[in-house]
Scaffold this motif. Sequence first.
Motif, PDB file in Angstrom:
ATOM      1  N   ASN A  93     -90.900  59.804  40.072  1.00  0.00           N
ATOM      2  CA  ASN A  93     -90.762  60.535  41.325  1.00  0.00           C
ATOM      3  C   ASN A  93     -89.297  60.651  41.715  1.00  0.00           C
ATOM      4  OD1 ASN A  93     -90.578  60.099  44.558  1.00  0.00           O
ATOM      5  ND2 ASN A  93     -92.279  61.440  44.029  1.00  0.00           N
ATOM      6  N   GLY A  94     -88.886  61.831  42.183  1.00  0.00           N
ATOM      7  CA  GLY A  94     -87.481  62.065  42.483  1.00  0.00           C
ATOM      8  C   GLY A  94     -86.982  61.409  43.748  1.00  0.00           C
ATOM      9  N   VAL A  95     -87.872  60.969  44.637  1.00  0.00           N
ATOM     10  CA  VAL A  95     -87.450  60.303  45.860  1.00  0.00           C
ATOM     11  C   VAL A  95     -87.401  58.797  45.674  1.00  0.00           C
ATOM     12  CG1 VAL A  95     -88.030  59.899  48.285  1.00  0.00           C
ATOM     13  CG2 VAL A  95     -88.336  62.173  47.289  1.00  0.00           C
ATOM     14  N   LEU A  96     -88.485  58.239  45.112  1.00  0.00           N
ATOM     15  CA  LEU A  96     -88.551  56.791  44.879  1.00  0.00           C
ATOM     16  C   LEU A  96     -89.213  56.536  43.540  1.00  0.00           C
ATOM     17  CD1 LEU A  96     -88.029  53.960  46.100  1.00  0.00           C
ATOM     18  CD2 LEU A  96     -90.369  54.031  46.982  1.00  0.00           C
ATOM     19  N   PRO A  97     -88.428  56.454  42.460  1.00  0.00           N
ATOM     20  CA  PRO A  97     -89.001  56.211  41.134  1.00  0.00           C
ATOM     21  C   PRO A  97     -89.348  54.742  40.941  1.00  0.00           C
ATOM     22  CG  PRO A  97     -86.631  56.386  40.978  1.00  0.00           C
ATOM     23  CD  PRO A  97     -86.970  56.673  42.409  1.00  0.00           C
ATOM     24  N   LEU A  98     -90.204  54.472  39.980  1.00  0.00           N
ATOM     25  CA  LEU A  98     -90.662  53.114  39.727  1.00  0.00           C
ATOM     26  C   LEU A  98     -89.526  52.197  39.297  1.00  0.00           C
ATOM     27  CD1 LEU A  98     -93.176  51.305  39.640  1.00  0.00           C
ATOM     28  CD2 LEU A  98     -93.497  51.994  37.252  1.00  0.00           C
ATOM     29  N   CYS A  99     -88.579  52.718  38.523  1.00  0.00           N
ATOM     30  CA  CYS A  99     -87.471  51.878  38.068  1.00  0.00           C
ATOM     31  C   CYS A  99     -86.656  51.362  39.253  1.00  0.00           C
ATOM     32  CB  CYS A  99     -86.574  52.638  37.096  1.00  0.00           C
ATOM     33  SG  CYS A  99     -85.841  54.145  37.760  1.00  0.00           S
ATOM     34  N   ALA A 100     -86.593  52.151  40.329  1.00  0.00           N
ATOM     35  CA  ALA A 100     -85.838  51.733  41.505  1.00  0.00           C
ATOM     36  C   ALA A 100     -86.544  50.609  42.251  1.00  0.00           C
ATOM     37  CB  ALA A 100     -85.618  52.918  42.441  1.00  0.00           C
ATOM     38  N   THR A 101     -87.874  50.703  42.379  1.00  0.00           N
ATOM     39  CA  THR A 101     -88.595  49.634  43.071  1.00  0.00           C
ATOM     40  C   THR A 101     -88.520  48.340  42.273  1.00  0.00           C
ATOM     41  OG1 THR A 101     -90.746  50.191  42.088  1.00  0.00           O
ATOM     42  CG2 THR A 101     -90.143  51.316  44.111  1.00  0.00           C
ATOM     43  N   ASP A 102     -88.643  48.443  40.944  1.00  0.00           N
ATOM     44  CA  ASP A 102     -88.530  47.240  40.108  1.00  0.00           C
ATOM     45  C   ASP A 102     -87.167  46.586  40.282  1.00  0.00           C
ATOM     46  OD1 ASP A 102     -91.072  47.617  39.164  1.00  0.00           O
ATOM     47  OD2 ASP A 102     -90.477  48.254  37.142  1.00  0.00           O
ATOM     48  N   LEU A 103     -86.109  47.406  40.285  1.00  0.00           N
ATOM     49  CA  LEU A 103     -84.768  46.860  40.412  1.00  0.00           C
ATOM     50  C   LEU A 103     -84.544  46.257  41.788  1.00  0.00           C
ATOM     51  CD1 LEU A 103     -82.033  46.355  39.185  1.00  0.00           C
ATOM     52  CD2 LEU A 103     -81.358  48.698  39.804  1.00  0.00           C
ATOM     53  N   ALA A 104     -85.069  46.906  42.820  1.00  0.00           N
ATOM     54  CA  ALA A 104     -84.924  46.364  44.168  1.00  0.00           C
ATOM     55  C   ALA A 104     -85.569  44.989  44.268  1.00  0.00           C
ATOM     56  CB  ALA A 104     -85.542  47.316  45.185  1.00  0.00           C
ATOM     57  N   TRP A 105     -86.755  44.826  43.685  1.00  0.00           N
ATOM     58  CA  TRP A 105     -87.388  43.507  43.702  1.00  0.00           C
ATOM     59  C   TRP A 105     -86.602  42.503  42.873  1.00  0.00           C
ATOM     60  CZ3 TRP A 105     -90.000  42.716  47.635  1.00  0.00           C
ATOM     61  CH2 TRP A 105     -90.924  43.622  48.151  1.00  0.00           C
ATOM     62  N   GLN A 106     -86.072  42.948  41.748  1.00  0.00           N
ATOM     63  CA  GLN A 106     -85.269  42.048  40.900  1.00  0.00           C
ATOM     64  C   GLN A 106     -84.071  41.510  41.659  1.00  0.00           C
ATOM     65  OE1 GLN A 106     -84.054  43.803  37.139  1.00  0.00           O
ATOM     66  NE2 GLN A 106     -82.238  42.503  37.052  1.00  0.00           N
ATOM     67  N   LEU A 107     -83.465  42.348  42.492  1.00  0.00           N
ATOM     68  CA  LEU A 107     -82.267  41.952  43.224  1.00  0.00           C
ATOM     69  C   LEU A 107     -82.564  41.204  44.516  1.00  0.00           C
ATOM     70  CD1 LEU A 107     -80.239  45.276  42.847  1.00  0.00           C
ATOM     71  CD2 LEU A 107     -79.774  43.113  41.685  1.00  0.00           C
TER      72      LEU A 107
END
Length: 330
Positions: free
Chosen positions: A222-236
């Motif tokens: 998804n161009g607004v909130l992709p899955l890779c971004a949510t995974d990285l946010a949780w990782q950080l």
Amino acid sequence: MSDYPAIPKPTVNFNDYLKMINNPDGSVTRPIILPTTAASPDHTTRIPVLSKDVTINPDKNIWVRVFLPREERDTSPPAAGAARKLPLIVYFHGGGFVICSAADTVFHDHCAHMAAEIGAVVVSVEYRLAPEHRLPAAYEDGVEALHWIKSSGEVWVSEHADVSRCFLMGSSAGANLAYFTGIRVADSVGDLEPLKIGGLILHHPFFGGIQRTGSEVRLEKNGVLPLCATDLAWQLSLPEGVDRDHEYSNPMAKKASEHCSKIGRVGWKLLVTGCEGDLLHDRQVEFVDMLKANGVEVEAEFVRGDYHVIELFESSKAKALFGLVKNFMA
């Protein structure tokens, strides 16, 4: 009141904002800075709302931006008991716990319009970000903000807000923060009096988990909130050494019944909003089902289409959200 200024739908991958640079002292540099808006404690703003910044904890750089409908400030403070005060919304901005600020224009305008449309005092909290300050630091800051409201005597709050009608609200990660701040104070609500929390308002709440949901698979890129971004946010943002099924990320996996019991004992109700175009949709629905199964009073509003936190960017959607929130608070 006029329509909001046109704010385009986000077109930059959220993941682009997370290309942070690690510094030797343990801090990070965030390469992309979002547009910000200064507080307007006078009458120069185009929105009929005044705002000002107040420091809570200078050592931790925790502060709040207080929003007050202008007509309230333009009148003399009412005599004791002479007029009904406005409800209070304590708001937490989004950003995956790793970016964004209460001063960002998108959140400033959202809170200003919300104060005007609903007729409420809004206190928007600037909390510490990860990875410098991993969870539960943000939750601790949320609790500290509530205690500040209780005891500060800040004039816009003390003269115009009915702290006995307080609601915790947040968008995305801020909704997660509102939920867990509430969980943290649920066993000691007496310590917050005269502040009394009536409920939690979770706007497109940010939850995660190890097992992929259908909406995560369907909207992975998804161009607004992709899955890779949510995974990285949780990782950080999660405590080091835990996975996405930690309770902060996945409130359905652990301590669900314990948290719901706390909410039930204090009698809070919840409002949860979301949309099918958000990859977080299925987790949000699962969260609502979990609350209902555990006897929590909850209202849910999930719409077709749209995208994550669309109400921050499209005025007609924001107006609908504010109407929903106003009815819920009433």
